[in-house]
Design a protein around this motif. Structure first.
Motif, short mmCIF file in Angstrom:
data_model
loop_
_atom_site.label_atom_id
_atom_site.label_comp_id
_atom_site.label_asym_id
_atom_site.label_seq_id
_atom_site.Cartn_x
_atom_site.Cartn_y
_atom_site.Cartn_z
N HIS A 1 17.98 7.12 0.63
CA HIS A 1 17.14 5.44 1.24
C HIS A 1 18.79 4.28 1.31
O HIS A 1 19.43 3.97 0.31
CB HIS A 1 16.81 5.34 -0.60
N ASP B 1 13.29 2.98 5.84
CA ASP B 1 12.95 4.19 5.26
C ASP B 1 11.10 4.34 5.26
O ASP B 1 10.80 5.42 5.45
CB ASP B 1 13.86 4.01 4.19
N PHE B 2 10.90 3.01 4.76
CA PHE B 2 9.65 2.63 3.64
C PHE B 2 8.51 3.01 4.82
O PHE B 2 7.33 3.80 5.16
CB PHE B 2 9.08 1.53 3.69
N SER C 1 5.71 7.05 6.83
CA SER C 1 4.38 7.22 7.33
C SER C 1 4.28 7.25 8.78
O SER C 1 3.22 8.20 9.63
CB SER C 1 4.18 5.44 6.44
N ILE D 1 3.56 5.03 -0.84
CA ILE D 1 4.61 4.48 -1.39
C ILE D 1 5.10 3.92 -2.56
O ILE D 1 4.69 3.00 -2.64
CB ILE D 1 5.14 4.10 0.01
N ALA E 1 7.19 2.00 -4.44
CA ALA E 1 8.76 0.89 -3.82
C ALA E 1 8.48 -0.11 -4.89
O ALA E 1 7.67 -0.30 -6.53
CB ALA E 1 8.26 -0.02 -2.43
N CYS F 1 3.83 -1.65 3.87
CA CYS F 1 3.87 -1.50 2.31
C CYS F 1 2.34 -1.49 1.76
O CYS F 1 1.78 -0.67 1.93
CB CYS F 1 5.21 -2.13 1.51
N ALA G 1 0.61 1.14 -0.77
CA ALA G 1 1.50 1.25 -1.36
C ALA G 1 1.58 0.71 -3.19
O ALA G 1 0.79 -0.09 -3.36
CB ALA G 1 3.27 0.04 -0.83
N TYR H 1 3.40 -0.81 -6.60
CA TYR H 1 4.66 -1.36 -7.10
C TYR H 1 4.97 -1.47 -8.40
O TYR H 1 3.90 -1.38 -9.30
CB TYR H 1 4.72 -2.73 -6.64
N GLU I 1 5.03 9.33 -1.38
CA GLU I 1 6.79 9.11 -1.35
C GLU I 1 7.77 8.39 -2.19
O GLU I 1 7.39 6.92 -3.08
CB GLU I 1 6.80 8.56 0.08
#
Length: 514
Positions: free
Chosen positions: A165, A170-171, A175, A191, A193, A207, A212, A214, A239
């Motif tokens: 990271h 990177d996010f 993908s 993802i 995050a 994201c 994503a 969180y 991820e």
């Protein structure tokens, strides 16, 4: 065969028009295989022997019939194997440097016809490939490392992608890799995050649209458990960034394992942790990260100016390379800290260094670039080929960040707290350092010694002002440090000095109850 067209184009038309059904031809085209086949025009001499080889099959008709059915037959995988075999027939293909941003007949059509991804991912993919071409000379991926990953997944564990990271990009990159290279057989991942990314422009929307999950870090373990519960079902890859936040100075920092522990408990099975290294020649936020290093939270303001520079064509970040290493198994009873260290060492195995990094490290360390280059080669580092245009470093802080990006190589030869700071998961040395490596290690040691002396001198000055009983804080000490010393080293030197000072202070005597 030769009568139906000339060269590869005629042969391709023949096979697509008469040797597969119309539906099969469309599916093949949709998956992008026809486009890949037509790129092979560069070696028509390979086809000179084909008329003789295929002559028996063009003069007779054959009928193959059987009741046998292959269990789990996948037509797209079969076509992939055929395409790869054709590529192998045409000539050697370097699967370690597949460029994700190659030109397509139409980027939009290419995105809409990829076999994986929802509509949101397809539209974002179209934007992403345009932006990546503007800022990077190339974005390559080691497909052979991901092919090894596909074989390793046969054991049935849940796949957890663990990339380095260093950047907000990177996010996006992993993908996009799953979307752009269906041959890698990676589903677009969940993802995991930090919640602060949800509120960020562009990146936060990407994201969220990509699925994503969180984590509210202020909730601690409860936040990890809630996020793990959301992704525990199904077999879609996850991820997660073990470092938690971006490494502001490119070091491999101590991994955080709270989410992995929660995910292992929720799934109750085996997790295959896949180390993935994303090597940037220049990190997109390299300049702003130098300022963020001494603050908490994200600096969003600088991103807008950066986006304007991208639109004007002023951002030249060189190259990016993505590589995976052998998965590390995590199951009940595993030593989680040891597993996390193994994952980071796998990331290091995929790291790539460029002459840009070496030149900047040479400037701040005061060691010849040729010495650093030979030392890295002795230690088995991998290198980008040649040079491309990269935006120059703006100040010494950036130069130290680039030098620290190479510090993991030499940290195993350093002693004490500085070794831990340089690279938490450094491997143990397996041989004596070469003469060039000793020179680089001596330069690092001298830099650390200067930082320690600067911290000690600043503390002495403050003691004279506040008295020996004054309680010192890091920011106060840094204000008294010499401006000529690298701040990134001074921050750590001051932290170590104050920690040693607190340890040396006698504990207060308990108050008498009488």
């Amino acid at each position: 065969v030769t009568g139906r067209g000339r060269g590869l184009v005629g042969l391709s038309r023949y096979w697509l028009s008469e040797r597969v059904t119309a539906e099969g031809a469309f599916e093949s085209w949709q998956a992008g295989y026809a486009e890949r086949a037509l790129r092979l025009v560069g070696a028509p001499e390979k086809f000179r022997s084909l008329p003789a080889v295929f002559k028996p099959f063009t003069e007779r008709e054959y009928k193959f019939e059987t009741d046998f059915r292959v269990p789990g037959f996948d037509a797209h995988r079969y076509l992939t194997l055929c395409s790869l075999s054709g590529a192998g027939f045409l000539g050697p293909v370097d699967l370690t440097k597949h460029n994700l941003v190659d030109d397509h007949y139409s980027d939009l059509l290419w995105c809409l016809t990829q076999p994986k991804g929802n509509l949101w991912i397809r539209v974002v993919g179209w934007v992403v490939i345009k932006v990546l071409r503007l800022i990077f000379a190339s974005v390559t991926v080691d497909l052979s490392s991901f092919a090894d990953l596909a074989h390793a997944r046969g054991e049935g564990g849940r796949t957890v992608l663990c990339p380095t990271h260093r950047s907000l990009l990177d996010f996006v990159l992993l993908s996009f890799l799953a979307f752009a290279v269906p041959e890698a057989d990676i589903e677009p991942p969940w993802i995991v995050a930090d919640e602060q990314f949800k509120k960020m422009p562009v990146i936060g929307r990407f994201c969220t649209g990509s699925g994503a999950v969180y984590i509210k870090r202020k909730e601690g373990l409860a936040g990890c458990e809630r996020a793990a519960k959301e992704v525990a079902g199904g077999d879609r890859p996850v991820e997660v960034f073990l470092e938690g936040t971006r490494s502001r100075d490119r070091r491999w920092v101590k991994p955080k394992v709270g989410f992995l522990r929660s995910l292992l408990e929720k799934t109750g099975g085996v997790l295959d942790l896949v180390p993935v290294c994303i090597s940037y020649e220049r990190v997109p936020e390299q300049r702003t990260l130098a300022g963020e290093r001494y603050k908490s939270g994200l600096e969003v303001k600088g991103l807008f100016g950066w986006a304007m520079d991208v639109a004007r064509g002023r951002v030249k970040l060189g190259r990016v390379h993505i590589a995976a290493s052998e998965p590390v198994g995590l199951q009940k009873g595993s030593n989680l800290r040891f597993v996390a260290r193994s994952v980071q060492q796998g990331q290091m195995a995929g790291a790539v260094v460029s002459s840009y990094h070496i030149r900047e490290a040479s400037k701040v360390l005061g060691v010849g670039a040729d010495v650093i280059s030979r030392s890295l080669e002795d230690e088995g580092c991998r290198f980008f080929d040649g040079d491309v245009e990269v935006n120059p470093v703006e100040d010494e802080e950036e130069g130290w960040s680039l030098a620290l990006g190479l510090a993991w190589v030499h940290a195993k030869y350093i002693e004490g707290e500085w070794a831990e700071w340089m690279c938490h998961s450094r491997p143990s040395p397996t041989k004596k350092p070469s003469e060039d490596t000793r020179k680089v290690v001596e330069a690092w040691t001298a830099a650390f010694r200067s930082a320690e002396e600067g911290a000690a001198e600043a503390i002495k000055k403050l003691d004279g002002v506040l008295g020996s009983k004054g309680k010192l804080k890091e920011e106060h000490v840094l204000g008294y440090c010499s401006a000529g010393l690298p701040r990134v080293l001074l921050v750590e030197a001051v932290r170590q000095a104050l920690a040693a000072r607190r340890q040396a202070e006698p504990e207060p005597e308990p108050e008498s109850s009488l």
